[in-house]
Design a protein around this motif. Structure first.
Motif, PDB file in Angstrom:
ATOM      1  N   ARG A 193     -10.527   5.082   8.758  1.00 44.39           N
ATOM      2  CA  ARG A 193     -10.802   3.932   9.634  1.00 44.39           C
ATOM      3  C   ARG A 193     -10.273   4.168  11.051  1.00 44.39           C
ATOM      4  NH1 ARG A 193     -14.371  -0.233   7.829  1.00 44.39           N
ATOM      5  NH2 ARG A 193     -14.374  -0.053   5.554  1.00 44.39           N
ATOM      6  N   GLU A 194      -9.167   4.897  11.180  1.00 46.26           N
ATOM      7  CA  GLU A 194      -8.636   5.200  12.507  1.00 46.26           C
ATOM      8  C   GLU A 194      -9.350   6.380  13.146  1.00 46.26           C
ATOM      9  OE1 GLU A 194      -3.998   3.672  12.040  1.00 46.26           O
ATOM     10  OE2 GLU A 194      -4.486   5.778  11.687  1.00 46.26           O
ATOM     11  N   VAL A 252      -8.549   4.711  -0.685  1.00 43.73           N
ATOM     12  CA  VAL A 252      -7.606   3.590  -0.646  1.00 43.73           C
ATOM     13  C   VAL A 252      -8.352   2.369  -0.126  1.00 43.73           C
ATOM     14  CG1 VAL A 252      -5.577   5.056  -0.277  1.00 43.73           C
ATOM     15  CG2 VAL A 252      -6.854   4.186   1.691  1.00 43.73           C
ATOM     16  N   SER A 253      -7.665   1.261  -0.056  1.00 45.72           N
ATOM     17  CA  SER A 253      -8.249   0.049   0.531  1.00 45.72           C
ATOM     18  C   SER A 253      -7.244  -0.538   1.507  1.00 45.72           C
ATOM     19  CB  SER A 253      -8.598  -0.974  -0.552  1.00 45.72           C
ATOM     20  OG  SER A 253      -7.433  -1.343  -1.268  1.00 45.72           O
ATOM     21  N   LYS A 254      -7.728  -1.310   2.449  1.00 46.29           N
ATOM     22  CA  LYS A 254      -6.832  -1.947   3.418  1.00 46.29           C
ATOM     23  C   LYS A 254      -7.363  -3.330   3.741  1.00 46.29           C
ATOM     24  CE  LYS A 254      -6.976  -0.785   7.722  1.00 46.29           C
ATOM     25  NZ  LYS A 254      -6.904  -0.020   8.988  1.00 46.29           N
ATOM     26  N   MET A 255      -6.485  -4.197   4.180  1.00 47.58           N
ATOM     27  CA  MET A 255      -6.876  -5.551   4.543  1.00 47.58           C
ATOM     28  C   MET A 255      -7.132  -5.605   6.051  1.00 47.58           C
ATOM     29  SD  MET A 255      -6.872  -7.093   1.664  1.00 47.58           S
ATOM     30  CE  MET A 255      -7.140  -8.775   2.249  1.00 47.58           C
ATOM     31  N   VAL A 256      -8.247  -6.233   6.421  1.00 49.49           N
ATOM     32  CA  VAL A 256      -8.566  -6.412   7.830  1.00 49.49           C
ATOM     33  C   VAL A 256      -8.773  -7.896   8.096  1.00 49.49           C
ATOM     34  CG1 VAL A 256      -9.618  -4.130   8.041  1.00 49.49           C
ATOM     35  CG2 VAL A 256     -11.048  -6.083   7.427  1.00 49.49           C
ATOM     36  N   HIS A 309      -7.463   8.277   2.867  1.00 48.92           N
ATOM     37  CA  HIS A 309      -6.427   9.104   3.465  1.00 48.92           C
ATOM     38  C   HIS A 309      -6.959  10.531   3.448  1.00 48.92           C
ATOM     39  CE1 HIS A 309      -2.798   6.208   2.651  1.00 48.92           C
ATOM     40  NE2 HIS A 309      -3.717   5.702   3.469  1.00 48.92           N
ATOM     41  N   THR A 314      -6.195   8.437   8.530  1.00 53.50           N
ATOM     42  CA  THR A 314      -7.024   7.456   7.830  1.00 53.50           C
ATOM     43  C   THR A 314      -8.432   7.484   8.427  1.00 53.50           C
ATOM     44  OG1 THR A 314      -6.655   5.540   9.275  1.00 53.50           O
ATOM     45  CG2 THR A 314      -4.980   6.001   7.592  1.00 53.50           C
ATOM     46  N   ASP A 367     -11.227   2.553   2.523  1.00 56.34           N
ATOM     47  CA  ASP A 367     -10.675   3.503   3.485  1.00 56.34           C
ATOM     48  C   ASP A 367     -10.324   4.781   2.732  1.00 56.34           C
ATOM     49  OD1 ASP A 367      -9.809   4.593   5.843  1.00 56.34           O
ATOM     50  OD2 ASP A 367      -8.141   3.212   6.148  1.00 56.34           O
ATOM     51  N   GLU A 396     -10.673  -7.208   2.164  1.00 56.78           N
ATOM     52  CA  GLU A 396     -10.301  -5.859   1.749  1.00 56.78           C
ATOM     53  C   GLU A 396     -11.471  -4.915   2.012  1.00 56.78           C
ATOM     54  OE1 GLU A 396      -7.681  -4.510  -1.918  1.00 56.78           O
ATOM     55  OE2 GLU A 396      -9.754  -4.782  -2.559  1.00 56.78           O
TER      56      GLU A 396
END
Length: 289
Positions: free
Chosen positions: A38-39, A77-81, A95, A36, A93, A90
């Motif tokens: 973000r990571e 994609v999207s992710k919640m933080v 992959h 990802t 992000d 949201e």
């Protein structure tokens, strides 16, 4: 989904890189690996998404210009933080495939040590994946054969890029190649390497390298070709300087990671030609059974 740590045979560079990059690798429901964005961002020493996002866009353009489908390597994609206030938001992000990570690293700030590490790691692993899917299960002889074949193909591409830059005659190309060796081998040229390995005049040094040494030279060749084209280098002197500089950069990365310098790696007892002949005999014998 949690990251799955690999447990494979690796070179010195890969062993050091594993903690950084294999530990944040994910597998989807089909068993396909991905990272990802973000990571990956903090691993590459970027603290703000607005500074990292442009690298992703540059990498996507490089992917498209290489005739690869961007959607195969970059999945939005999207992710919640959780914010400092406790509220959730949201955020964007991606992959990323291994190739996508490699392209992002190649567009990163070269002054960051982590970026140089990522360039080496993802380039080596991507080349391995291109060579053969089960690379890590191969024997040393099989790895040598695979990388040597890849080296032949990429040397053709390197010669074409050098020719476009102004390296035209056979003598010019010999000097150009020597510059790359000198950068990677700490000042040793092709004749010096040939002598250190105790080879006969007719024997080629690439046929008498182990897989680790071949991989370092493959990385030198592929990165020089890409840099010659990316920077639109013109003039044989500039091409020579580029090849030397890339070789030196690869050597410095090996040094930074505590690896063995290529001139100190052992020369295998068997040449590539001997391995190839033995393999042909085995296949012939098997067909006759």
């Amino acid at each position: 989904m949690t990251a799955k740590k690999g447990s494979i045979h690796m070179t010195d560079i890969e062993k050091i890189s594993e903690a950084l990059f294999e530990d944040i690798k994910h597998l989807d429901e089909q068993g396909t690996e991905y990272w990802t964005a973000r990571e990956l961002m903090p691993i590459l020493e970027y603290t703000k998404w607005q500074n990292f996002a442009p690298l992703i866009e540059k990498a996507k353009k490089a992917c498209a210009s290489s005739d690869n489908a961007v959607s195969d390597h970059f999945t939005e994609v999207s992710k919640m933080v959780i914010l400092g206030s406790g509220a959730a938001r949201e955020v964007e992000d991606f992959h990323l495939s291994r190739y996508a990570c490699y392209l992002i690293a190649m567009n990163g700030d070269p002054r960051k040590r982590a970026v140089a590490l990522a360039q080496t790691y993802f380039a080596v692993k991507t080349r391995q994946q291109e060579l053969v899917e089960n690379y890590d299960s191969l024997s040393e002889d099989q790895k040598r054969l695979a990388i040597r074949h890849e080296m032949r193909e990429h040397n053709k591409a390197l010669a074409a890029a050098a020719r476009d830059a102004g390296v035209v005659s056979r003598m010019d190309y010999a000097i150009f190649q020597n510059a790359g060796y000198k950068g990677l081998y700490g000042g040793l040229g092709a004749k010096d390497i040939h002598k250190r390995k105790g080879l006969k005049k007719s024997q080629q040094i690439l046929d008498h390298m182990g897989s680790t040494e071949l991989a370092a030279n493959l990385f030198r060749a592929t990165q020089t070709e890409e840099k010659l084209r990316r920077d639109e280098v013109q003039g044989k002197e500039n091409a020579n300087a580029t090849h030397y500089g890339v070789g030196k950069k690869v050597r410095q990365t090996i040094a930074d990671l505590g690896g063995t310098m290529p001139e100190h790696l052992p020369t295998p007892d068997k040449s590539i030609r001997q391995i190839a002949r033995a393999q042909e005999k085995r296949l012939t014998a098997k067909d006759e059974q």
